[in-house]
Write a protein that holds these residues in place. Structure first.
Motif, PDB file in Angstrom:
ATOM      1  N   MET A   1       0.844  -1.174   0.000  1.00 50.94           N
ATOM      2  CA  MET A   1       0.000   0.000   0.000  1.00 50.94           C
ATOM      3  C   MET A   1       0.888   1.235   0.000  1.00 50.94           C
ATOM      4  O   MET A   1       1.888   1.300   0.709  1.00 50.94           O
ATOM      5  N   LEU A   2       0.506   2.234  -0.761  1.00 46.72           N
ATOM      6  CA  LEU A   2       1.272   3.465  -0.866  1.00 46.72           C
ATOM      7  C   LEU A   2       0.709   4.541   0.056  1.00 46.72           C
ATOM      8  O   LEU A   2      -0.489   4.548   0.372  1.00 46.72           O
ATOM      9  N   GLU A   3       1.572   5.477   0.449  1.00 46.67           N
ATOM     10  CA  GLU A   3       1.140   6.607   1.269  1.00 46.67           C
ATOM     11  C   GLU A   3       0.011   7.362   0.580  1.00 46.67           C
ATOM     12  O   GLU A   3      -0.956   7.789   1.221  1.00 46.67           O
ATOM     13  N   LYS A   4       0.116   7.532  -0.735  1.00 46.23           N
ATOM     14  CA  LYS A   4      -0.900   8.261  -1.499  1.00 46.23           C
ATOM     15  C   LYS A   4      -2.284   7.609  -1.353  1.00 46.23           C
ATOM     16  O   LYS A   4      -3.298   8.301  -1.253  1.00 46.23           O
TER      17      LYS A   4
ATOM     18  N   ASP B   1      -0.567   5.183   9.076  1.00 45.26           N
ATOM     19  CA  ASP B   1       0.125   4.419   8.043  1.00 45.26           C
ATOM     20  C   ASP B   1      -0.727   3.265   7.509  1.00 45.26           C
ATOM     21  O   ASP B   1      -0.222   2.332   6.909  1.00 45.26           O
ATOM     22  N   SER B   2      -2.039   3.348   7.749  1.00 46.61           N
ATOM     23  CA  SER B   2      -2.954   2.324   7.251  1.00 46.61           C
ATOM     24  C   SER B   2      -4.373   2.876   7.270  1.00 46.61           C
ATOM     25  O   SER B   2      -4.653   3.881   7.934  1.00 46.61           O
ATOM     26  N   TYR B   3      -5.272   2.200   6.561  1.00 43.02           N
ATOM     27  CA  TYR B   3      -6.685   2.597   6.588  1.00 43.02           C
ATOM     28  C   TYR B   3      -7.234   2.463   7.999  1.00 43.02           C
ATOM     29  O   TYR B   3      -8.000   3.315   8.464  1.00 43.02           O
TER      30      TYR B   3
ATOM     31  N   GLU C   1      -0.022  13.220   9.883  1.00 42.95           N
ATOM     32  CA  GLU C   1       1.142  12.878   9.053  1.00 42.95           C
ATOM     33  C   GLU C   1       0.878  11.498   8.486  1.00 42.95           C
ATOM     34  O   GLU C   1       0.613  10.554   9.237  1.00 42.95           O
ATOM     35  N   LEU C   2       0.931  11.366   7.170  1.00 47.41           N
ATOM     36  CA  LEU C   2       0.655  10.100   6.502  1.00 47.41           C
ATOM     37  C   LEU C   2       1.955   9.428   6.096  1.00 47.41           C
ATOM     38  O   LEU C   2       2.885  10.081   5.640  1.00 47.41           O
ATOM     39  N   LYS C   3       1.991   8.121   6.296  1.00 47.04           N
ATOM     40  CA  LYS C   3       3.170   7.324   5.966  1.00 47.04           C
ATOM     41  C   LYS C   3       2.726   6.025   5.313  1.00 47.04           C
ATOM     42  O   LYS C   3       1.618   5.549   5.555  1.00 47.04           O
ATOM     43  N   ALA C   4       3.597   5.454   4.509  1.00 46.41           N
ATOM     44  CA  ALA C   4       3.367   4.099   4.015  1.00 46.41           C
ATOM     45  C   ALA C   4       3.476   3.152   5.212  1.00 46.41           C
ATOM     46  O   ALA C   4       4.140   3.477   6.207  1.00 46.41           O
ATOM     47  N   PRO C   5       2.830   1.992   5.136  1.00 42.64           N
ATOM     48  CA  PRO C   5       2.885   1.061   6.270  1.00 42.64           C
ATOM     49  C   PRO C   5       4.313   0.782   6.728  1.00 42.64           C
ATOM     50  O   PRO C   5       5.205   0.525   5.928  1.00 42.64           O
ATOM     51  N   GLY C   6       4.505   0.914   8.039  1.00 42.32           N
ATOM     52  CA  GLY C   6       5.801   0.622   8.639  1.00 42.32           C
ATOM     53  C   GLY C   6       6.804   1.765   8.608  1.00 42.32           C
ATOM     54  O   GLY C   6       7.843   1.684   9.252  1.00 42.32           O
TER      55      GLY C   6
END
Length: 92
Positions: A1-4, A76-78, A46-51
């Motif tokens: 999954m991407l941050e976007k 970093d996740s839904y 603040e949004l991040k990709a998982p992990g």
């Protein structure tokens, strides 16, 4: 999954609640989104990709915002987006 993808999910979820998700870019390290929800609820996200983890400057900005009394979250996740919005809706 991407941050976007997580960012798009956040924006759609907030919009479905009648709120706004404003993208912030004017200050280095500022959280990605200012989320405005009904009844004057406001949080930074603040949004991040998982992990992934925030960078040092991002941690500094989050600390500054918290010092001013704002709620600041990392998602970093839904599932984490859902938790953040749930917490924001319960904040008085």
């Amino acid at each position: 999954m991407l941050e976007k993808q997580i960012e798009e999910y956040l924006t759609k979820k907030v919009r479905s609640l009648g709120g706004m998700s404003i993208k912030l870019t004017s200050l280095i390290g500022i959280p990605d989104r200012l989320v405005l929800l009904p009844y004057g609820r406001c949080v930074f996200v603040e949004l991040k990709a998982p992990g992934e983890s925030p960078r040092k400057i991002q941690l500094k900005r989050m600390q500054q915002l918290r010092g001013l009394g704002f709620k600041v979250y990392v998602a970093d996740s839904y599932e984490r987006v859902d938790e953040v919005i749930g917490n924001a809706l319960q904040t008085t």
